[in-house]
Design an enzyme around this catalytic site. Structure first.
Site, PDB file in Angstrom:
ATOM      1  CG  ASP A  39      -1.704   0.495   0.651  1.00  0.00           C
ATOM      2  OD1 ASP A  39      -2.406   1.548   0.895  1.00  0.00           O
ATOM      3  OD2 ASP A  39      -3.681  -0.209   1.312  1.00  0.00           O
ATOM      4  CG  ASP A  45      -3.958   1.453  18.122  1.00  0.00           C
ATOM      5  OD1 ASP A  45      -3.439   1.617  19.017  1.00  0.00           O
ATOM      6  OD2 ASP A  45      -5.840   1.841  17.975  1.00  0.00           O
ATOM      7  CG  HIS A 101      -5.564   4.044   1.055  1.00  0.00           C
ATOM      8  ND1 HIS A 101      -4.490   2.707   0.731  1.00  0.00           N
ATOM      9  CD2 HIS A 101      -6.770   3.570   0.678  1.00  0.00           C
ATOM     10  CE1 HIS A 101      -5.891   1.445   0.478  1.00  0.00           C
ATOM     11  NE2 HIS A 101      -7.218   2.464   0.480  1.00  0.00           N
ATOM     12  CB  SER A 145      -9.499   0.139   0.013  1.00  0.00           C
ATOM     13  OG  SER A 145      -9.008   0.298  -0.671  1.00  0.00           O
TER      14      SER A 145
END
Length: 416
Positions: free
Chosen positions: A140, A149, A177, A356
């Site tokens: 990506d 996280d 993204h 996505s």
């Protein structure tokens, strides 16, 4: 909704299949100029004379029998095209302008977003588990691997957008993204106890940057990363899920051969179906390939007693409805993909919609299934995903119907 365009004489590939609006100016790498001010561009060279002319080229990526990519001028391109023993094509470019975040937050509104609860089939879910020992390669815009996280999951971080191989320990995400996608797959809730959870929080993250900060990339770089992930799985003796929230309206030879290679090496390839709407055969590549699991997007809306396939989610080939056999251009599985909250750059959180977002839900589920029986092959895990999908048939949305259909595929595969 995502629209695909034509550019550089080849099908332009639209990446980063989140719902977003496009800017007027398409992104591409800054043109490289020779002293004669001739613009250079990438081509793929194949054929019986390919090795013969290779020494005269600025080779970027070598894919063996699948050919190699090189940087040429227009004059060189035309000369190569005159050789009947060569097949020379311009490398397809993937382009997208990222839309504005729907809702950017410093802390998540919930630790278990609706999509996570839905795929676990548990409305009271407070945390997730599973995925230990399985590698999820997120190809990506990069990933903020320092995000609280995600940091404990990050194992590899590589940039394929620069140079002729890759840059190790570099996968900076300035788009958001990739970080969002990674979170839905494997976010671990954060060491502070305030973060968000993904489907498989014990899985390891391989963050491969194949798209630029504008969400744009070249097919040769993406193909190289696919092959590298498969090879790394072999080298480390690991089970690898390759998660690609990217796509193209047209089939690309380099990515096709790379997906076939990865599948033959034992990797499981999960890819977005696309955001081109509910007309027949709008599905994009590489999701449309038979060796990739194409994922459609579900909304948090009930229709006909099930979740509904989003209108933006691309549809497959209606001619194959009901056969429960995956052929090229078939949607395989559905997962939550509308208004999905997940991790974001700058250590924040964001909500986005698109196939996505559906894709990493399935990638995480595959990792969770695989971790429970690491002796399974990629084909066996895929078959298990299909089996679970059949247990929750999707009947909501255009094209959705009882059984295998071109909108939702086999159905919604869940944890339980």
């Amino acid at each position: 909704m995502m629209k695909f365009s034509k550019t550089l004489g080849a099908a332009a590939l639209s990446l980063s299949l989140s719902l977003s609006s496009f800017g007027a100016a398409a992104f591409a790498e800054a043109p490289v100029k020779q002293e004669a001010q001739q613009e250079q561009f990438r081509v793929v060279i194949k054929g019986t004379d390919a090795q013969k002319v290779k020494k005269d080229q600025k080779v970027r990526r070598d894919f063996g029998a699948a050919g190699y990519s090189a940087t040429v001028t227009q004059e060189q391109f035309e000369k190569l095209q005159k050789n009947s023993k060569l097949k020379v094509e311009k490398v397809a470019t993937f382009k997208v302008a990222a839309g504005k975040p729907i809702k950017t937050m410093a802390v998540p509104s919930t630790r278990t977003p609706w999509g996570i609860k839905a795929i676990y089939n548990n409305s009271s879910l407070t945390q997730t588990s599973g995925g230990d020992g399985i590698k999820i390669a997120v190809l990506d815009t990069g990933v903020q691997t320092s995000h609280i996280d995600l940091s404990q999951n990050a194992e590899q971080c590589k940039d394929f957008t620069v140079g002729t191989t890759y840059t190790n320990n570099s996968c900076t995400d300035r788009n958001g993204h990739g970080t969002h996608v990674a979170g839905s797959a494997l976010a671990n809730g954060g060491s502070d106890g305030q973060g968000i959870y993904g489907v498989a929080p014990q899985a390891e993250l391989w963050a491969y940057k194949v798209l630029t900060d504008s969400g744009s990339g070249y097919s040769d770089d993406i193909a190289a990363a696919i092959r590298h992930a498969a090879d790394e799985g072999t080298r480390t003796g690991s089970k690898v899920v390759i998660s690609m929230s990217l796509g193209s309206s047209g089939k690309d030879s380099l990515i096709t051969s790379a997906v076939d290679y990865a599948y033959s090496k034992g990797a499981l390839v999960i890819a977005a179906a696309g955001n081109s709407g509910y007309a027949n055969n709008t599905i994009g590549y590489p999701g449309a390939l038979t060796n990739a699991v194409a994922v459609a997007a579900l909304e948090n809306v009930q229709q006909n007693g099930t979740y509904r396939v989003a209108n933006f989610s691309s549809r497959g080939n209606s001619a194959t409805d009901g056969d429960f056999v995956i052929q090229e251009r078939d949607v395989e599985i559905s997962a939550p993909g509308a208004a999905i909250e997940s991790t974001w750059i700058n250590s924040g959180y964001n909500t986005i919609s698109g196939t996505s977002m559906a894709t990493p839900h399935v990638s995480g589920l595959a990792a969770k299934i695989w971790s429970s029986n690491k002796g399974q092959s990629n084909a066996q895990v895929r078959a298990e995903l299909q089996r679970r999908a059949k247990l929750y048939d999707i009947k909501g949305g255009y094209g959705a119907a009882t059984g295998d259909d071109h909108a939702s595929g086999f159905g919604f595969a869940r944890v339980q």
